[in-house]
Each structure stands twice: as C-alpha cells, then as structure tokens.
Design a protein around this motif. Structure first.
Motif, mmCIF file in Angstrom:
data_model
loop_
_atom_site.group_PDB
_atom_site.id
_atom_site.type_symbol
_atom_site.label_atom_id
_atom_site.label_comp_id
_atom_site.label_asym_id
_atom_site.label_seq_id
_atom_site.Cartn_x
_atom_site.Cartn_y
_atom_site.Cartn_z
ATOM 1 N N ASP A 1 -3.725 9.495 6.315
ATOM 2 C CA ASP A 1 -4.056 10.902 6.530
ATOM 3 C C ASP A 1 -4.351 11.101 8.010
ATOM 4 N N ALA A 2 -3.309 10.971 8.815
ATOM 5 C CA ALA A 2 -3.437 11.073 10.268
ATOM 6 C C ALA A 2 -2.195 11.757 10.807
ATOM 7 N N HIS A 3 -2.280 12.249 12.034
ATOM 8 C CA HIS A 3 -1.158 13.000 12.606
ATOM 9 C C HIS A 3 -0.732 12.468 13.965
ATOM 10 N N ALA A 4 -1.678 12.237 14.852
ATOM 11 C CA ALA A 4 -1.314 11.822 16.204
ATOM 12 C C ALA A 4 -2.294 10.773 16.725
ATOM 13 N N PRO A 5 -2.361 9.602 16.080
ATOM 14 C CA PRO A 5 -3.296 8.578 16.540
ATOM 15 C C PRO A 5 -2.943 8.068 17.928
ATOM 16 N N ALA B 1 4.445 9.569 16.461
ATOM 17 C CA ALA B 1 3.270 9.266 17.284
ATOM 18 C C ALA B 1 3.023 7.768 17.335
ATOM 19 N N LEU B 2 3.150 7.107 16.174
ATOM 20 C CA LEU B 2 2.918 5.669 16.130
ATOM 21 C C LEU B 2 3.987 4.929 16.926
ATOM 22 N N ILE B 3 5.244 5.328 16.768
ATOM 23 C CA ILE B 3 6.321 4.694 17.526
ATOM 24 C C ILE B 3 6.082 4.850 19.025
ATOM 25 N N LYS B 4 5.838 6.069 19.464
ATOM 26 C CA LYS B 4 5.663 6.341 20.894
ATOM 27 C C LYS B 4 4.517 5.530 21.483
ATOM 28 N N ASN B 5 3.365 5.563 20.826
ATOM 29 C CA ASN B 5 2.196 4.880 21.377
ATOM 30 C C ASN B 5 2.342 3.367 21.342
ATOM 31 N N TYR B 6 2.871 2.830 20.242
ATOM 32 C CA TYR B 6 3.017 1.376 20.161
ATOM 33 C C TYR B 6 4.062 0.867 21.153
ATOM 34 N N VAL B 7 5.193 1.541 21.231
ATOM 35 C CA VAL B 7 6.265 1.072 22.099
ATOM 36 C C VAL B 7 5.852 1.127 23.564
ATOM 37 N N GLU B 8 5.130 2.150 23.967
ATOM 38 C CA GLU B 8 4.636 2.224 25.346
ATOM 39 C C GLU B 8 3.666 1.086 25.630
ATOM 40 N N GLY C 1 0.801 -1.219 0.000
ATOM 41 C CA GLY C 1 0.000 0.000 0.000
ATOM 42 C C GLY C 1 0.830 1.263 0.000
ATOM 43 N N ALA C 2 0.134 2.379 0.174
ATOM 44 C CA ALA C 2 0.766 3.690 0.136
ATOM 45 C C ALA C 2 1.748 3.852 1.286
ATOM 46 N N ASN C 3 2.656 4.813 1.117
ATOM 47 C CA ASN C 3 3.701 5.063 2.115
ATOM 48 C C ASN C 3 3.659 6.527 2.555
ATOM 49 N N SER C 4 3.872 6.749 3.847
ATOM 50 C CA SER C 4 3.964 8.101 4.390
ATOM 51 C C SER C 4 5.276 8.247 5.140
ATOM 52 N N VAL C 5 5.981 9.347 4.899
ATOM 53 C CA VAL C 5 7.212 9.631 5.635
ATOM 54 C C VAL C 5 7.010 10.822 6.571
ATOM 55 N N CYS C 6 5.757 11.091 6.889
ATOM 56 C CA CYS C 6 5.423 12.169 7.819
ATOM 57 C C CYS C 6 6.018 11.853 9.200
ATOM 58 N N PHE D 1 -4.473 -4.295 19.186
ATOM 59 C CA PHE D 1 -4.709 -2.883 19.481
ATOM 60 C C PHE D 1 -5.358 -2.193 18.286
ATOM 61 N N ASP D 2 -6.063 -1.104 18.579
ATOM 62 C CA ASP D 2 -6.633 -0.232 17.551
ATOM 63 C C ASP D 2 -5.941 1.121 17.629
ATOM 64 N N LEU D 3 -5.884 1.801 16.497
ATOM 65 C CA LEU D 3 -5.350 3.154 16.433
ATOM 66 C C LEU D 3 -6.508 4.120 16.219
ATOM 67 N N ILE D 4 -6.593 5.125 17.078
ATOM 68 C CA ILE D 4 -7.743 6.027 17.104
ATOM 69 C C ILE D 4 -7.294 7.465 16.858
ATOM 70 N N GLU D 5 -8.011 8.172 15.988
ATOM 71 C CA GLU D 5 -7.773 9.615 15.831
ATOM 72 C C GLU D 5 -9.126 10.310 15.679
ATOM 73 N N ASN D 6 -9.320 11.353 16.471
ATOM 74 C CA ASN D 6 -10.583 12.106 16.467
ATOM 75 C C ASN D 6 -11.784 11.196 16.687
ATOM 76 N N GLY D 7 -11.597 10.203 17.557
ATOM 77 C CA GLY D 7 -12.686 9.311 17.924
ATOM 78 C C GLY D 7 -12.966 8.186 16.945
ATOM 79 N N ALA D 8 -12.265 8.154 15.813
ATOM 80 C CA ALA D 8 -12.516 7.121 14.802
ATOM 81 C C ALA D 8 -11.341 6.145 14.730
ATOM 82 N N VAL D 9 -11.657 4.861 14.510
ATOM 83 C CA VAL D 9 -10.628 3.848 14.333
ATOM 84 C C VAL D 9 -10.016 4.012 12.943
ATOM 85 N N ILE D 10 -8.709 4.226 12.881
ATOM 86 C CA ILE D 10 -8.048 4.414 11.586
ATOM 87 C C ILE D 10 -7.044 3.290 11.280
ATOM 88 N N GLY D 11 -6.943 2.327 12.185
ATOM 89 C CA GLY D 11 -6.023 1.222 11.952
ATOM 90 C C GLY D 11 -6.032 0.260 13.126
#
Length: 233
Positions: free
Chosen positions: A161-165, A113-120, A102-107, A187-197
């Motif tokens: 299209d997410a910033h701080a899940p 955000a993903l590293i911090k939340n997953y690793v914790e 799939g698509a790739n993001s280097v944001c 685990f689920d990834l949530i942004e603005n109340g919606a599951v995005i992953g």
C-alpha cells in the motif's frame, strides 16, 4: 517508462545493444564498458532485466532475483506465466531465476517508482560506493580489468500500500579472501517518513589488489570523463 528499452513479443522479450546501452546511461547512470554499444563482450544491464520482470509481473511482498548468465543482444528471453518461482531462459539456457512470495501489486505508479529509485541507487554503486567500501580494507579492484559481477538481489516489502517510496542507503558490507570478494549493498524503502521495505544487492569481485590512491584517482577521473562524454542529454 520501460517501453523504449525492450521489445515485447508476448511470450518473450528481446533487448538490442542500443536499448541496453541507453538504459544503462540514461536511467541507471551506469557507464560500465560492458554496456557500451560497441563493446566486444556486450551484456544487457542486470538492472534492466530486473526492471523488465517488475514491469511484466508486478511487485510481490518478497522477491529474489538470481543472475545466472550475461545477456547479449538477440537473446530471446522467455517470459513464462507468473508463478512463485520461474526462470527467464532462452531455450535451455537460464539467465535469471525469480522467486516470489506474498501478495502481488501491479500498480504502475509503485512499480515505476521502485524501478527508478533502485536502478539509480544500483547504477551509482561503481565507483561511488564500491571503491570507498573496499578502500576501508586497503584493497581495490584491478583497474585494467574491473570485474564486478551482479550475483543476486532481493526485496522485502512490509506493505504494498505505497505509491512513491524513496530509497535510503543502508549499511554496506565487503569481505574478501585472496583476490576474490563479495559486496553486499543494503537499502531501505521509505514513504511518508516510515520504512516500508528493504533490500540487498550482492556482487562478486575478482582481481582484488592492494589499494593505491593514485591509481584510484586515475580510475575515477577516467570514469567521470567517459560519463561526461557519453551521458545522454
């Protein structure tokens, strides 16, 4: 956020004992004795390898990481040019296999955000998640040799299209036969109340034995004492 935890030589990276141990304790809240600087059989945290890959290659909509061998200090982890599938190796020895679709993001904001939340989330699995999960089936790890091996993890993103899940724990699973078992943490990834992953972490457990509350209490007490003594300021 990862610059201080690995040395980047372009075509390969290296991780010292001090860097791996500091990442485990300061970022992942992980006090596994295998990650102590003075450990006889030291190994770099698997979550640090995962984080380095995201830092170097970005995030794809679907990613799977399969851990093949433990990384000691001094290992030159080759960083091949990004492709759908590649191995992180030193010579002929593979340490981590990566599959991406799939698509790739280097944001960097999303990546950090993903590293911090997953690793914790991953770091607190032992003892806070693993012991109660096994206890539901009246078994526990061997406190003398708590062998829990990081086998694989996967992430599926519905959108990049997410910033701080934020991460929300899902329904975990434990199964075993004899002295060996498997743990799946979801685990689920949530942004603005919606599951995005969503994603999963798979671990292998050996030395399973009958549950004993007194032993569990002593194990957790010892772990918390070590954490209090070694937790960086």
């Amino acid at each position: 956020m990862l610059e201080q935890y690995y040395q980047d030589f372009g075509t390969h990276v290296c991780i010292t004992r001090e860097q791996g141990s500091r990442f485990a304790k300061a970022v992942a809240d992980d006090f596994n004795p295998l990650h102590d600087v003075e450990a006889k059989k030291f190994c770099v945290p698997g979550d640090l390898l995962f984080s380095v890959v995201l830092d170097k290659y970005g995030i794809n909509e679907q990613m799977r990481f399969t851990f093949a061998n433990m990384v000691d200090e001094g290992v030159k982890l080759g960083m091949p040019q990004g492709s759908a599938q590649f191995d992180i190796k030193d010579g002929d020895k593979c340490y981590l296999s990566v599959a991406r679709e799939g698509a790739n993001s280097v944001c960097k904001t999303l990546t950090n955000a993903l590293i911090k939340n997953y690793v914790e989330f991953s770091g607190k699995a032992f003892p806070h998640v693993v012991i109660p999960l096994m206890g539901k089936q009246d078994v526990m790890i061997n406190p003398a040799r708590p062998m829990i091996i990081y086998e694989s993890m996967s992430i599926h993103m519905d959108t990049l299209d997410a910033h701080a899940p934020e991460l929300r724990e899902g329904e975990h699973e434990f199964s075993y036969e004899g002295k060996r078992g498997k743990i799946i943490l979801r685990f689920d990834l949530i942004e603005n109340g919606a599951v995005i992953g969503h994603g999963e972490k798979h671990m292998l457990v050996s030395g399973i034995r009958q549950y004993c509350q007194d032993t569990v209490d002593e194990l957790i007490r010892g772990y918390n004492e070590k954490k209090a003594a070694l937790k960086p300021e």
